[in-house]
Structures are given as structure tokens and as C-alpha cells.
Design an enzyme around this catalytic site. Structure first.
Site, short mmCIF file in Angstrom:
data_model
loop_
_atom_site.label_atom_id
_atom_site.label_comp_id
_atom_site.label_asym_id
_atom_site.label_seq_id
_atom_site.Cartn_x
_atom_site.Cartn_y
_atom_site.Cartn_z
N ARG A 77 39.86 53.05 52.17
CA ARG A 77 40.12 53.45 50.88
C ARG A 77 39.51 54.09 49.88
NH1 ARG A 77 39.70 52.07 45.00
NH2 ARG A 77 41.81 52.10 44.14
N ARG A 135 37.47 45.48 51.82
CA ARG A 135 38.11 47.02 52.61
C ARG A 135 37.22 48.11 52.64
NH1 ARG A 135 42.28 47.84 47.24
NH2 ARG A 135 40.22 47.76 46.48
N GLU A 156 50.03 52.80 41.10
CA GLU A 156 51.02 52.10 42.63
C GLU A 156 51.90 52.34 43.00
OE1 GLU A 156 49.76 48.66 43.35
OE2 GLU A 156 47.92 48.99 42.22
#
Length: 173
Positions: free
Chosen positions: A60, A102, A68
Site C-alpha cells: 500500500r 499491510r 474503493e
């Protein structure tokens, strides 16, 4: 130096250490490496293959938040990042993992910061850190004033956290 004089200097040092500890990734040094983008998942997440490796890493982009995938503007944001990064060699400033586990980092292609470019073009928001507005807040203000990209249409200019609050995640689509 007396204890009284010493304690006068200790408090600011304690505050500085506490501040550094609260920053994303703590005080760890960033690791830099090279790879290539094999897939763009959305406007702020890519799969890339580290030089000399075979397995892709999901990363990310630090400092931005893109729509989204099911949100208005999600496809345009993803397409913008595809144009900037897909199948290109990238330099990664690895920042470790975020609070969700992440992998996060800054990406650049030939010295161009992709996070900055996504925000400058109005294809992503500057991600607000707990400790401040993030590194791209000025670029976001500029894109909003110029009604660039997502900020040109009031329907698409809903930030992802607000979109998720009203519509949930895209996983059910």
C-alpha cells in the site's frame, strides 16, 4: 550539573522520544529496494516483485488513500496508477507494516513520487496520519481548488472512510 538543571533538559527529550515513537512505523529506518509492478489492485495498492525474487509483495502506497474499487472514481483512480506504474521498475522506500499488518511504502518511478503524483492529479486523497495531515496535504488542497480528477465531481469526491461508513466495503460486490 545539578539534578535540578538536568531535569530541565530531560522533559523535552522525553517528549521528543514519545513523539518519534508515535509516528507511523515507529523510529525504524526505511529500507530501500527496487522491483517492478506486476499488478495494480486499486489507486493505492500494488503487487510488485522485488528484484531477485519471484513472489509478489502486496504494498500500500504510504501517505495516500484512493477510492474503493466499487466507489465512484475507483476505476479512474486505479487506471491512473496503472498508467504511472504497471510493468515499470520502481524504487521502494519500505516503511514496514501499518496497523492492519499491510506492507506500506513510498514508490517512485525515475525519481517521481507516485503518491504525490496521485494526489496532485486528484486521483487520491492525502492520508491523514494521527499526528498530522500527512506529507501530501498541500497537494490535495491544490487539486481541490483546481477541481482536478476526483475533486471535479461532488459525487466522486467522497473520501473512502466516509464512503465505507455509508456503503460498507466493496467486498460484497
Amino acid at each position: 550539573m545539578s539534578l535540578r538543571h538536568f531535569s530541565r533538559y530531560l522533559r523535552p527529550v522525553q517528549c521528543l522520544v514519545a513523539l518519534l515513537w508515535c509516528l507511523p512505523g515507529g523510529v525504524q529506518a526505511a529500507e530501500s529496494w527496487t522491483g517492478w509492478v506486476s499488478w495494480v489492485m486499486d489507486g493505492d495498492t500494488v503487487l510488485l516483485v522485488r528484484e531477485g525474487q519471484h513472489e509478489p509483495v502486496k504494498l500500500r502506497i504510504q501517505g495516500i488513500d484512493a477510492p474503493e474499487s466499487c466507489q465512484p472514481g475507483g476505476s479512474a483512480s486505479r487506471d491512473a496508477l496503472i498508467g504511472l506504474a504497471l510493468r515499470k521498475s520502481v524504487q521502494v522506500e519500505d516503511q514496514g507494516q501499518d496497523s492492519y499488518g499491510r506492507q506500506i511504502g513510498r514508490l517512485s518511478v525515475n525519481g517521481v513520487d507516485l503518491g504525490a503524483e496521485m494526489v496532485r492529479s486528484g486521483m487520491a486523497w492525502a492520508y491523514k496520519f494521527r499526528t498530522g495531515k500527512g506529507p501530501y496535504a498541500g497537494l490535495q488542497r491544490q487539486a481541490q481548488q483546481q477541481k482536478t480528477g476526483l475533486f471535479g465531481d461532488t459525487e466522486t469526491a467522497m473520501s473512502p472512510p466516509i464512503f465505507r461508513k455509508f456503503h460498507g466495503t466493496c467486498h460484497g460486490f
